[in-house]
Design an enzyme around this catalytic site. Structure first.
Site, PDB file in Angstrom:
ATOM      1  N   ARG A   1      30.065  67.062  30.021  1.00 11.49           N
ATOM      2  CA  ARG A   1      30.149  66.109  31.144  1.00 11.49           C
ATOM      3  C   ARG A   1      29.727  64.699  30.734  1.00 11.49           C
ATOM      4  NH1 ARG A   1      33.437  66.435  34.100  1.00 11.49           N
ATOM      5  NH2 ARG A   1      33.753  64.223  33.780  1.00 11.49           N
ATOM      6  N   LYS A  14      29.809  40.440  34.355  1.00 10.37           N
ATOM      7  CA  LYS A  14      29.767  41.363  35.503  1.00 10.37           C
ATOM      8  C   LYS A  14      30.013  42.790  35.033  1.00 10.37           C
ATOM      9  CE  LYS A  14      31.051  37.880  38.923  1.00 10.37           C
ATOM     10  NZ  LYS A  14      31.961  37.463  39.997  1.00 10.37           N
ATOM     11  N   LYS A  69      26.408  26.677  35.420  1.00  4.82           N
ATOM     12  CA  LYS A  69      27.059  27.117  36.641  1.00  4.82           C
ATOM     13  C   LYS A  69      26.567  26.302  37.837  1.00  4.82           C
ATOM     14  CE  LYS A  69      28.519  31.211  36.647  1.00  4.82           C
ATOM     15  NZ  LYS A  69      28.720  32.678  36.774  1.00  4.82           N
ATOM     16  N   GLU A  97      30.992  24.673  34.835  1.00  4.72           N
ATOM     17  CA  GLU A  97      31.811  25.106  35.969  1.00  4.72           C
ATOM     18  C   GLU A  97      32.212  23.887  36.801  1.00  4.72           C
ATOM     19  OE1 GLU A  97      30.162  28.672  37.881  1.00  4.72           O
ATOM     20  OE2 GLU A  97      30.682  27.739  39.795  1.00  4.72           O
ATOM     21  N   ASP A 139      36.657  27.046  38.646  1.00  2.23           N
ATOM     22  CA  ASP A 139      36.194  28.137  39.485  1.00  2.23           C
ATOM     23  C   ASP A 139      36.940  28.184  40.806  1.00  2.23           C
ATOM     24  OD1 ASP A 139      34.494  30.323  39.999  1.00  2.23           O
ATOM     25  OD2 ASP A 139      33.296  29.051  41.333  1.00  2.23           O
TER      26      ASP A 139
END
Lengths: 274, 274, 274, 274, 274, 274
Positions: free
Chosen positions: A89, A124, A156, A186, A207
């Site tokens: 598994r 992410k 960012k 960004e 963005d």
């Protein structure tokens, strides 16, 4: 990580297998693709068994990155039945997840392959699995963006807010950062593109821009800096984005939302009782 | 696990934040839902920041299991800007994944809520994240099957192959297993249902059965033992399966293929320079 | 790392202190500089004691990077006598080593401060202590080169040997590497400088070059790429190297050969018996 | 410790080597002494590569403790080029540091070898590396003092301050300590020597004493107890200290300030493409 | 160690408690002695709960080393019911084991208290628990022999066999060992006692000697060296051994065969529902 | 766990062995039983040596679970003398403890073998050693109860107190617990037996009941549920308990109070100097 995953699944012992399978029963088993897929995760699949029992062998019929048709035998395992059943598994959980990512990446790459653009992953990723997931993106034909906060500069929106504006942020980075890294920032509209360019940014991350603005941005920066498109891009819209002429497209979904691909492991016969 | 995830993302240091943000800058930030979702993962989200910096505080406006509308403020954070920016991605990676599972589970649960049946997860989880993912299933309204190989007996096809048949397998389990656990066995057709029943199985797992066979199985075992349906069940077919009268439906997709739900974290203002 | 160091020193227990010092004896102690030095390592010094006993407090009279004169009181500690005596050596071992690096770095920086050049460290660090040692270099006024093999591209002689020449090596890196990192390559003479430039290298590392060749290299690359001088540079020759006009000078000795600076910790009185 | 050091250097991957060197390229490399030195660290050097790749072999031409002339080939490595390049820096970092300690120790030992005195190290070691550094001291011809706080009793000035005086401290130790360990105490003048002797100390540590006082102390304790000289002893003064007739001289500089010795690793040819 | 023990017991979760006890139920509980005993293990008992939940408090009515009568309340706990129930068994398992050792040690110490002899433990301890078990021996009134192979020299029969005889073994140890440790050697008869004495041994371990031989050995070494009796000594024979005049008696049974002492933890009332 | 135990014993090094035994001395050694015993712990004994030095071999003449007479050679070891001497004590500490448990369990099993009853262990195990100790119970002929809080439901007195009574507790468990586990509940008298039965408990634990009450309980539940006797059962009373007709007898003393069995390891000759 393999040890954690085995510990998580086996804990104080595999009750069923120890009841059902005598010690020292040798078997042969087949790993089957239950749907069309791009394979990724061979090495970690093999290592799960090697961690439990170094005598289990895996013979592979495909490489990572290969397209595999439903029903194909992907690999053959031989070894102690208890080891194979206890590791099954966990090994499959790695393989189905990584092959899911490679398959989804390949699907996107196919849609944009005639354009001069690289498909990138993001940060992410599933906590603890980043290196494996980024490997799977490469197996599917994508490229890796930075691995983490430590190997690249990406300014960012929240950084800009704290630093007091794009100009201040980029200027400070160019002045104080290691000169061995490029500075990416960004931007949300054409004004910001202009400001970032003037401040000396090496790469711009567009963005959530609409296609028209992207096209204008591409025209504006031509040969001056690199452009990455990001945000709200999916398999239906990716080709239109590629057409705008950006250098990179990044998609978080490659790693956080690719559905698993289905495999099964079947014991085909008992080789011998040792 | 949090430490591994932070180490994976931050490594030798967050270059951008250390360039952009002065030490001891205090900020307030908002966690926003970027789409409709069922929340799961509050505690681990908060703990990511607590691990980096015990002084960061999270104030939550929803409970795990709550339905949250797109655009809602889910939580508010206060604390050192560097700590918040360094932990942001890891914390969001946990939250988007767990809320993805809870949201998908809730969607399935809605479809079967008028039937007397429990939706179960499986062991098809992301390596290292099983406890969290099973928690998210509960937040979405599902139930947990066994946690691993250590806390339940489930005799699967490969076990039966090695043991020499369903009858032998179940009989051996009933004779030798701890009497504190119930014995479940995988069956593929009505003959196997009958054999398993006679051998004394406590629960039957109906693997990849068509609806008609399932209905017959239900009729055959009524009040004698419990039935779990599994294999190839998706959101379109789950209601039909529920109607057959089985006691449990288990779906691996709850944990291995639920797409992430999107959140963002936005710094709203600088509270003060300490 | 602190736990490892404490374990290494204390092991199964501090025999002397447990014989000599009654439990719950509170003391005040002074940390003294035994020679002129640049301070580095305040935080890890404090954390050694905090790891043993969160109630020990350190009050500092200097910042990291400050010049401290021999005989000055650098900090004052208060807390349980056993905790202070058990942590003393480990805390001092960190501090004397890091302040040694900062002091030596400052000495070099002083010699080259009137030139437009940055002093860099290297990866020649003590195993396990790289982050701390690179921090100490910054406290002394130096800059950090890459942290490891993961956050920069530096093509060295052995890579060139395997890749088949400077041209091939640089060309391959420019084609296949992440576009977010600059490409640096080691060169030994002016021919190699020319080849590297033509292949598109972003930074050249002038390895063990004599001053005259360096000057020619500077002239050749002016405004086209960055230059780093490295190899066999010591405190007597560093100023001459700086004068050549290179952008960076890197010295392994900053981290691998800086002699420790001497501190002592003296208990000044017993505060009270709790 | 090797794993920590490799993790620290390689992190998420050796970018340069993975760009430059094809998988399964076998090479031969030579480890060269770049200056005269005493070798120490063979085993850990080999183990760094063994940890990365058990197939890399190291053939050594010198033993730890051997004097090696500048330019000599110290060892020859064979194995996969990627493994050798990835492990190179970490392995060299251990070797240059340990050989630095052995070389410096040998230098001191040469100066005092005609006297009946043992050169000892101290607990002033680099955090995390004590066992290796103490091993290097032995390779250089020195002896080890206690390994940590757990395997010896040494009553220092701070202990005396808390215990209320030398007499009280030594008396308590003799009464309550394990009778399997000798009791050593730090003394600063002849009065303290006398007090410690009367209280029954087994070894006296003469701390920062001038030569004349040391000679008197030697005369005073002759055949009654052992004497260790410590503090402010360097390579210029060590012989005069040895002449006083003390039994041991201990020097912290052996481990905390020995400059690294320089080695290089050169790939000499490609053995074959496997 | 506490974390390992909790992990071992709780694993993927305490099923019963999570079913039975609502979150945030505060209770008071009493720790009772179910038989006469000497207490040992207060601190680790408290820490088990602190590890699970820092808000659980333990108020103790006895010190480690105290004699406690059957039925006495040893401590009172307050805190969250789930935390107390989840930690109960692990905390009791430590306490019953350590109090068993302290109680058995006290019993032996009582039998020999009028003789000039110290009762010692050995290295025959439960793997992983040595520090705790040696602490419990002290709580019972015994003394500790060396903690491990690292803090004492004890030449045993197997060492002598390899070294080529007692004389060679002791002579080598005296010449080469650190002069900060005493040299102990195992002897089996009076000839070996004589040989060991002449070779300069500091302590003799009389292994499995009869009482008469021990008495002769005591006479032979009087005031020259220390004697330890060991082997086949139990609570019936220990007083006779003490009478022979040896300095130490060591018994492995103190740590490896002391039966546990029985405690129970009883919830007495619910304090409030928070 | 083996690494922890070796670290605990060897720490910074085995001083005696490194003084006494030359490197690369190969020896043969015999493991002897010093009293009659049931063997348990072969595998971990061998692994202790394998962890130190993979070249040490152990040849066993008995299986775990075998009755071994005093004086018998249990195994023969060959390998490097230093490795064997350094691992000896830790390996013996495991073996003497586990064989103690197996021997004591066998003794009890003999007394009840003519009755239809299983002897069970409990969770009263030595912290960190539960899996090994439960294995030793099986080697002695006993059965294992649940491994921890995670794999079984046992409602004890404290749970009942918090839940508000047996009826409420059992009812809640039956309603909400996983249907894959049986529900066991502690009862103290016949009223509680009746209540628990009516609430649907699957197994009853008769806690500290007298023989007469037990017999009545057996009569009352015959064929309805399973019964486990526990509390204050020792080797003198166990047969009487078995006669009452209960299904299980559980004894904490199997794991917490079994005295160690004595072994010795003797080097028999030097095989060769390699």
């Amino acid at each position: 990580m393999i040890e954690t995953a085995l510990e998580e699944d086996i804990g104080s012992g595999d009750i069923t297998t120890s009841l059902m399978v005598r010690k020292r029963t040798e078997v042969k088993a087949r790993l089957l693709a239950k749907e069309d897929l791009v394979l990724a995760g061979r090495e970690i699949f093999s290592r799960v068994f090697a961690t439990l029992d170094p005598k289990v062998t895996c013979t592979w019929f495909f490489e990572d990155g290969d397209q595999v048709k439903k029903g194909k035998v992907v690999a053959e395992l031989r070894g102690d039945a208890r080891s194979i059943l206890e590791g099954e598994r966990v090994a499959l959980n790695f393989l189905q997840h990584l092959s899911g990512i490679a398959s989804f990446t390949r699907e996107i790459v196919q849609k944009i392959k005639k354009y001069q653009v690289r498909l990138l992953d993001t940060r992410k990723t599933t906590p603890g699995l980043r290196a494996l997931e980024k490997y799977a993106v490469k197996a599917g034909g994508g490229y890796n963006h930075r691995f983490g906060l430590f190997d690249g500069i990406l300014i960012k929106e929240n950084h800009i807010a704290v630093a007091g504006g794009i100009k201040q942020a980029v200027t400070r980075a160019k002045a104080k950062a290691s000169r061995f890294l490029r500075v990416e920032v960004e931007v949300n509209d054409l004004d910001e593109v202009r400001t970032a360019l003037e401040a000396g940014a090496d790469v711009l991350l567009l963005d959530n821009m609409d296609l028209d603005t992207m096209r204008k941005a591409v025209k504006m920066v031509k040969n001056k800096t690199l452009l990455e498109a990001s945000g709200n891009i999916n398999k239906d819209t990716v080709e239109e984005v590629a057409k705008t002429g950006v250098d990179f497209i990044s998609m978080g979904a490659l790693t956080h939302s690719a559905p698993a691909r289905d495999f099964s492991l079947e014991i085909v016969n008992m080789v011998k009782r040792r």
